[in-house]
Design a protein around this motif. Structure first.
Motif, PDB file in Angstrom:
ATOM      1  N   ALA A 178     104.008  38.154  70.059  1.00 32.52           N
ATOM      2  CA  ALA A 178     103.667  37.170  71.414  1.00 32.52           C
ATOM      3  C   ALA A 178     105.543  37.429  72.329  1.00 32.52           C
ATOM      4  N   ALA A 179     106.416  36.884  71.709  1.00 36.45           N
ATOM      5  CA  ALA A 179     107.972  37.016  72.071  1.00 36.45           C
ATOM      6  C   ALA A 179     107.891  38.442  72.691  1.00 36.45           C
ATOM      7  N   LEU A 180     107.696  39.621  72.584  1.00 34.47           N
ATOM      8  CA  LEU A 180     106.887  40.777  73.533  1.00 34.47           C
ATOM      9  C   LEU A 180     106.695  41.148  73.966  1.00 34.47           C
ATOM     10  N   LEU A 181     105.407  40.627  74.180  1.00 37.65           N
ATOM     11  CA  LEU A 181     104.256  40.276  75.384  1.00 37.65           C
ATOM     12  C   LEU A 181     104.705  38.712  76.580  1.00 37.65           C
ATOM     13  N   GLY A 182     105.160  38.226  76.066  1.00 34.65           N
ATOM     14  CA  GLY A 182     106.405  37.250  76.768  1.00 34.65           C
ATOM     15  C   GLY A 182     106.848  38.167  77.796  1.00 34.65           C
ATOM     16  N   TYR A 183     108.453  39.075  77.215  1.00 40.04           N
ATOM     17  CA  TYR A 183     109.046  39.432  77.454  1.00 40.04           C
ATOM     18  C   TYR A 183     108.615  41.160  78.250  1.00 40.04           C
ATOM     19  N   LEU A 184     107.352  41.042  78.176  1.00 43.63           N
ATOM     20  CA  LEU A 184     106.606  42.803  79.294  1.00 43.63           C
ATOM     21  C   LEU A 184     106.574  42.088  80.027  1.00 43.63           C
ATOM     22  N   SER A 192     101.675  44.921  82.719  1.00 40.95           N
ATOM     23  CA  SER A 192     101.498  44.474  81.201  1.00 40.95           C
ATOM     24  C   SER A 192      99.943  43.624  81.062  1.00 40.95           C
ATOM     25  N   LEU A 193      98.940  43.610  81.921  1.00 39.16           N
ATOM     26  CA  LEU A 193      98.037  43.842  81.764  1.00 39.16           C
ATOM     27  C   LEU A 193      97.325  44.875  81.816  1.00 39.16           C
ATOM     28  N   LEU A 194      97.523  45.930  82.021  1.00 42.27           N
ATOM     29  CA  LEU A 194      97.171  47.166  81.134  1.00 42.27           C
ATOM     30  C   LEU A 194      97.246  47.101  80.092  1.00 42.27           C
ATOM     31  N   PHE A 195      98.490  46.673  78.863  1.00 39.45           N
ATOM     32  CA  PHE A 195      98.480  47.212  78.540  1.00 39.45           C
ATOM     33  C   PHE A 195      97.394  46.640  77.486  1.00 39.45           C
ATOM     34  N   LEU A 196      97.036  45.362  78.382  1.00 41.00           N
ATOM     35  CA  LEU A 196      96.322  44.217  76.868  1.00 41.00           C
ATOM     36  C   LEU A 196      94.624  44.861  76.908  1.00 41.00           C
ATOM     37  N   ALA A 197      94.638  45.751  78.175  1.00 42.18           N
ATOM     38  CA  ALA A 197      93.245  46.188  78.185  1.00 42.18           C
ATOM     39  C   ALA A 197      92.520  46.444  76.505  1.00 42.18           C
ATOM     40  N   VAL A 198      92.994  46.345  75.570  1.00 47.31           N
ATOM     41  CA  VAL A 198      92.588  47.124  74.109  1.00 47.31           C
ATOM     42  C   VAL A 198      91.729  46.191  73.681  1.00 47.31           C
ATOM     43  N   GLY A 306     116.705  51.652  83.379  1.00 50.98           N
ATOM     44  CA  GLY A 306     117.262  50.572  83.149  1.00 50.98           C
ATOM     45  C   GLY A 306     116.602  49.546  81.824  1.00 50.98           C
ATOM     46  N   GLN A 307     115.296  49.033  83.073  1.00 57.00           N
ATOM     47  CA  GLN A 307     114.707  48.125  82.766  1.00 57.00           C
ATOM     48  C   GLN A 307     113.313  48.725  82.731  1.00 57.00           C
ATOM     49  N   PHE A 308     113.000  50.081  82.736  1.00 60.07           N
ATOM     50  CA  PHE A 308     112.173  50.752  82.117  1.00 60.07           C
ATOM     51  C   PHE A 308     112.353  51.146  80.962  1.00 60.07           C
ATOM     52  N   LEU A 309     113.271  51.252  80.386  1.00 57.62           N
ATOM     53  CA  LEU A 309     114.047  51.788  79.469  1.00 57.62           C
ATOM     54  C   LEU A 309     113.480  50.959  78.208  1.00 57.62           C
ATOM     55  N   ALA A 314     109.778  47.927  74.183  1.00 59.71           N
ATOM     56  CA  ALA A 314     109.784  46.273  73.813  1.00 59.71           C
ATOM     57  C   ALA A 314     108.310  46.668  73.622  1.00 59.71           C
ATOM     58  N   ALA A 315     107.511  47.696  74.667  1.00 56.46           N
ATOM     59  CA  ALA A 315     106.114  48.102  74.433  1.00 56.46           C
ATOM     60  C   ALA A 315     105.920  48.804  73.139  1.00 56.46           C
ATOM     61  N   SER A 316     106.974  49.688  72.409  1.00 58.71           N
ATOM     62  CA  SER A 316     106.844  50.112  71.602  1.00 58.71           C
ATOM     63  C   SER A 316     106.672  49.698  70.039  1.00 58.71           C
ATOM     64  N   LEU A 317     107.565  48.263  70.287  1.00 52.99           N
ATOM     65  CA  LEU A 317     108.273  47.408  69.642  1.00 52.99           C
ATOM     66  C   LEU A 317     106.669  46.528  68.601  1.00 52.99           C
ATOM     67  N   VAL A 318     105.862  46.407  69.851  1.00 53.09           N
ATOM     68  CA  VAL A 318     104.330  45.729  69.510  1.00 53.09           C
ATOM     69  C   VAL A 318     103.577  46.724  68.807  1.00 53.09           C
TER      70      VAL A 318
END
Length: 613
Positions: A178-184, A192-198, A306-309, A314-318
């Motif tokens: 939840a924290a990582l998704l919130g950050y994303l 982030s919406l695309l990431f949640l498609a699955v 930097g922001q993209f990195l 964060a996405a990888s840590l999910v």
């Protein structure tokens, strides 16, 4: 069966919502510890997104890379994050600080959720055992003892999976995701919406596997009950097994239950291990698409390097916490299946006790008035129209073939089975009006099967409410039962500790200790159900002499298969097919040359024991 289910499919009923609520009720009593664990897990989760956010400063730490065009906040400027040197100083300190808070959160969350879980298991066991001690005798007659033991030992422990390990992972990793998704979403909501498609696909997989986990978990619990039953029967019947060559049969029986347990364990593992890679694959496919789309300037929405990195980090840590979340499903279903079997026993109706009268100065009059009784509603009557009055201090022997209803009759007197209203009277008081604990306090019972406990001989005689008895009283009771002589020959006398069920004593010695326990109780009503069956002739004569003395001031009901032990009874009641067919003294019944006389002559003429209870 305590936990019935269809072995070919999913159980017919889904987990009731009350199962979840009832488990939460146990957790709620420990809410301070649970709240601390939540705080710890929140702290742990926030450190994950904090670590990802550090990555946005990393490119600017290199002198060769262009500086970020993003407008820095006041706190960032105060820390010198607008210079490469400031970033190089900030990142190591921030990293150590984040890890320190993460470990503090991990300890608080992990320890206190375990504290909650172990206390839930403790309280479940306490409630379950307390409930078992108050259930009617009929419950134990209808349930296998091995199944009950398995529920208390194995099933309750499985609840830990749903209240400790699984909940720990569910809360900690759930908050982390939840924290990582919130950050994303904070950094770039479009990506982030695309990431949640699955997410819907993952939800369908979890729903499907949950049913499989539940089914296999129920089967595993039942198989453990079967294993416990086989081991229990073999240990109790070891001599019979070896005498009749039953080793191969018992090995095959144990192997069958063990093999079934192995099969269900492997099916559970297979369902778990298939679902995990699929979910991980979907997650990384989504992550790969995210990498590809993130390089599109229109979707990056002005994010610098930097922001993209930090976003990609964060996405990888999910992926890792998401994997742990999906793997925990098996533990939750295992725990919930176990909880259902526990609550099933806790939902059993307690022994009814509507009586309000407490007995005081009981004489010992017992009267049956038109008593008919059957164990099952609308079932075949075990007792039919019993009319019998037993006076205080009278010794009455019950005689008859196996299944005649003798044991049922005395169990009604002892309060083990509720008698129909208005059919049984103790000192002219209807039994249903007497408090059960008061009634049982005035009845001493020695059963055909001797029960001894793994403690000292003195504690076995002075058992339960007799624990406050003096040493002298215990010795006197042992002497009355002709047990004191062999007790004194033991290394520690009354302090000698017995093995399980008194296995280190002979059958006659064990029986005499049980008789001594009844003597110590000094109850006005004494029930002896085959109480002298394991005694040798000499001991039996001595005990019979003691019983004769006790009968002067005790109402004594005797069930005996050896008719020689009841010749001195005041009355002999002969039963057959649940009815009283003859009554009188030993001599009167012999003179009548009826059913009792036939039993007596058959036994003594053939030198064999008639077929009786």
């Amino acid at each position: 069966m305590i936990q019935p289910f269809d072995t070919d499919g999913v159980p017919g009923t889904q987990p009731r919502p009350s199962t979840y609520r009832r488990l939460l009720a146990y957790v709620w009593t420990l809410w301070p510890a649970f709240a601390i664990s939540i705080v710890g897990f929140v702290l742990y989760a926030l450190t994950q997104s904090a670590f990802a956010s550090l990555m946005q400063y990393l490119p600017n730490a290199f002198d060769t890379m262009p500086a970020s065009q993003r407008q820095l906040s006041d706190w960032e400027l105060s820390l010198g994050l607008d210079t490469a040197e400031g970033i190089r100083l900030f990142l190591p300190i921030a990293l150590v600080t984040i890890v320190a808070f993460r470990e503090i959160g991990s300890y608080l969350g992990g320890y206190y959720i375990t504290f909650v879980a172990r206390n839930v298991v403790y309280q479940l066991r306490q409630d379950l055992f307390m409930h078992l001690t108050r259930l009617p005798v009929s419950f134990f007659a209808n349930h296998n003892s091995s199944e009950i033991i398995a529920v208390i030992t194995f099933n309750v422990e499985q609840v830990t999976s749903a209240t400790s390990n699984a909940i720990k992972t569910l809360i900690r990793e759930g908050l982390t995701v939840a924290a990582l998704l919130g950050y994303l979403f904070y950094v770039n909501w479009k990506l982030s919406l695309l990431f949640l498609a699955v997410a819907p696909l993952i939800g369908l997989i979890i729903t499907f596997t949950s049913k499989r986990f539940k089914k296999y978990s129920q089967r595993i619990q039942t198989s453990v009950g079967g294993l416990t039953q086989v081991v229990s029967e073999v240990t109790r019947g070891l001599l019979v097994m070896r005498s009749f060559g039953g080793e191969d049969y018992e090995r095959e029986r144990f192997s069958r239950h063990n093999s079934y347990s192995l099969t269900q364990d492997l099916k559970l593992a297979r369902a778990n291990e298939i679902s995990l890679p699929i979910i991980q694959l979907l997650t990384f496919v989504s992550l790969a698409v995210l990498f590809w789309l993130g390089l599109d300037p229109t979707l990056r929405a002005g994010m610098d390097e930097g922001q993209f990195l930090s976003y990609v980090t964060a996405a990888s840590l999910v992926a890792k916490p998401l994997r742990q979340l999906t793997s925990v499903n098996a533990g939750i279903q295992r725990g919930l299946a176990a909880a259902e079997s526990v609550f099933e026993i806790l939902d059993e109706n307690l022994e009814t006790n509507n009586g309000l009268e407490r007995l005081s100065g009981l004489r010992g009059d017992v009267e049956f008035r038109n008593l008919s009784f059957s164990y099952q509603k609308d079932g075949k009557p075990v007792l039919k129209q019993i009319n019998l009055k037993i006076n205080a201090g009278e010794t009455v022997a019950l005689v008859g073939r196996s299944g005649a209803g003798k044991s049922t009759l005395v169990n009604l007197v002892a309060g083990f089975i509720p008698a129909p209203v208005g059919t049984l009277f103790i000192d002219r008081v209807p039994e249903e009006e007497i408090q059960l604990d008061s009634l049982r306090r005035h009845v001493a019972v020695v059963n055909q099967q001797t029960v001894l406990f793994e403690t000292s001989i003195e504690n076995n005689i002075a058992y339960g409410e007799l624990r406050s008895s003096s040493r002298e009283a215990v010795e006197q009771a042992a002497a009355q039962a002709n047990a004191l002589e062999f007790i004194r020959r033991l290394p520690d006398g009354l302090d000698t500790s017995l093995d399980e069920d008194g296995a280190d004593l002979s059958g006659g010695q064990r029986q005499r200790l049980a008789i001594a326990r009844a003597f110590l109780k000094e109850a006005p009503i004494l029930i002896l159900d085959e109480a002298t069956s394991a005694l040798d002739s000499q001991s039996e004569q001595l005990v019979q002499a003691s019983l004769q003395t006790l009968s002067d001031y005790r109402t004594t009901l005797i069930i005996a298969h050896r008719l020689s032990t009841i010749e001195n009874a005041d009355r002999v009641v002969v039963m057959d097919d649940g009815q009283i067919i003859e009554t009188g003294t030993h001599r009167e019944l012999l003179s009548a040359d009826g059913y009792y006389a036939q039993l007596y002559h058959r036994q003594f003429n053939t030198g064999a024991t008639a077929e009786m209870e």
